[in-house]
Scaffold this active site. Structure first.
Site, short mmCIF file in Angstrom:
data_model
loop_
_atom_site.label_atom_id
_atom_site.label_comp_id
_atom_site.label_asym_id
_atom_site.label_seq_id
_atom_site.Cartn_x
_atom_site.Cartn_y
_atom_site.Cartn_z
N SER A 93 0.82 -1.21 0.00
CA SER A 93 0.00 0.00 0.00
C SER A 93 0.86 1.27 0.00
O SER A 93 1.66 1.48 -0.91
CB SER A 93 -0.95 -0.04 1.20
OG SER A 93 -1.95 0.94 1.08
N ASP A 194 -10.31 -4.62 -4.14
CA ASP A 194 -9.57 -3.90 -3.11
C ASP A 194 -10.46 -2.76 -2.64
O ASP A 194 -10.83 -1.89 -3.44
CB ASP A 194 -8.25 -3.38 -3.69
CG ASP A 194 -7.36 -2.69 -2.67
OD1 ASP A 194 -7.88 -2.15 -1.68
OD2 ASP A 194 -6.13 -2.67 -2.88
N HIS A 223 -7.35 -5.92 0.12
CA HIS A 223 -6.21 -5.00 0.12
C HIS A 223 -4.97 -5.56 0.81
O HIS A 223 -3.86 -5.51 0.27
CB HIS A 223 -6.61 -3.68 0.77
CG HIS A 223 -5.52 -2.66 0.77
ND1 HIS A 223 -4.99 -2.12 -0.39
CD2 HIS A 223 -4.81 -2.09 1.80
CE1 HIS A 223 -4.04 -1.27 -0.10
NE2 HIS A 223 -3.90 -1.23 1.22
#
Length: 253
Positions: A93, A194, A223
């Protein structure tokens, strides 16, 4: 300030190939700990730092900014580089965004990059308002824990600190503007489903990096794919990526 149990950084002394892993925004090293341990078991030297303001309280994180997090990542990178013949950088991320930034800044000192559900595009309307909203409210609902696999949780904040979040657009813009400096091979793992990061970031990477980029889908994960159903494929694929691109052999303990 006391740490959340389980949010501690992780290090392992292995061979001459080093791997630096970076967790995401409001998360902790826990989200990447199984990945780090897998690579350590393969004989690699592994560093998984805890970014400033993470793993304590969201109020403390509100006193930090992206430059603080990146400075910690750079310190860990320099320590690995002093110990290892070459270093690979990986992240999840926002940690993926900072891994790419490290590749931009360090050039060939970074041997290769593996990222999972990277966040490099400001695709959340609320975050676009964060620079103003932070003067009205100090936090909003958190984003941690987007995992499909039953019974698995991510250790992270239940609130998103807005003063910290307000610094993200500058980082995203900087990374986007200098992606042309990334000549290392880049492997991206992307979850089509996601609920935190939208597909715009992977689309941007495809356009910017072209043939230098390989994208693999995590079709059974959300995610936080590093803790989800596709985690074994990520771990195995990243190790194979290292074997392919390292100039020195892996060394098992």
């Amino acid at each position: 300030m006391p740490l959340m149990p389980g949010s501690e950084p992780y290090q392992h002394e292995g061979g001459q190939i080093g791997v630096l892993l970076c967790h995401g925004f409001t998360g902790t090293p826990q989200s990447l700990r199984p990945w780090a341990e897998y690579l350590a078991a393969a004989g690699l030297t592994v560093s998984l730092p805890r970014l400033p303001g993470h793993g304590t309280t969201w109020q403390e994180m509100n006193r930090t900014r992206w430059e603080d997090w990146f400075a910690e990542l750079e310190r860990a990178f320099e320590a690995l580089r002093a110990r290892c013949a070459e270093v690979f950088v990986m992240g999840l991320s926002l940690g993926a965004c900072m891994a790419l930034r490290l590749a931009e800044v360090q050039g060939p000192q970074v041997r290769g990059v593996v990222v999972v559900n990277p966040s490099i595009v400001n695709d959340v309307p609320l975050l676009k308002l964060a620079p103003v909203l932070r003067f009205v409210v100090s936090s909003v609902a958190g984003v941690a824990g987007d995992i499909k696999r039953e019974g698995v949780t991510e250790l992270g904040y239940t609130r998103t600190p807005l003063s910290a979040a307000a610094t993200l657009p500058r980082l995203w813009s900087l990374v986007q503007s200098e992606l042309g400096r990334v000549t290392q091979p880049v492997l991206v793992y992307h979850s089509p489903e996601d609920h935190v990061v939208k597909p715009a970031s992977v689309r941007f990477l495809r356009q910017a990096l072209g043939d230098n980029l390989t994208v693999r889908e995590c079709v059974n994960s959300y995610h936080v794919a590093t803790l989800d159903n596709d985690a074994p494929e990520i771990f195995e694929g990243s190790l194979e990526f290292i074997r392919t691109h390292a100039s020195v052999p892996l060394q098992r303990d």
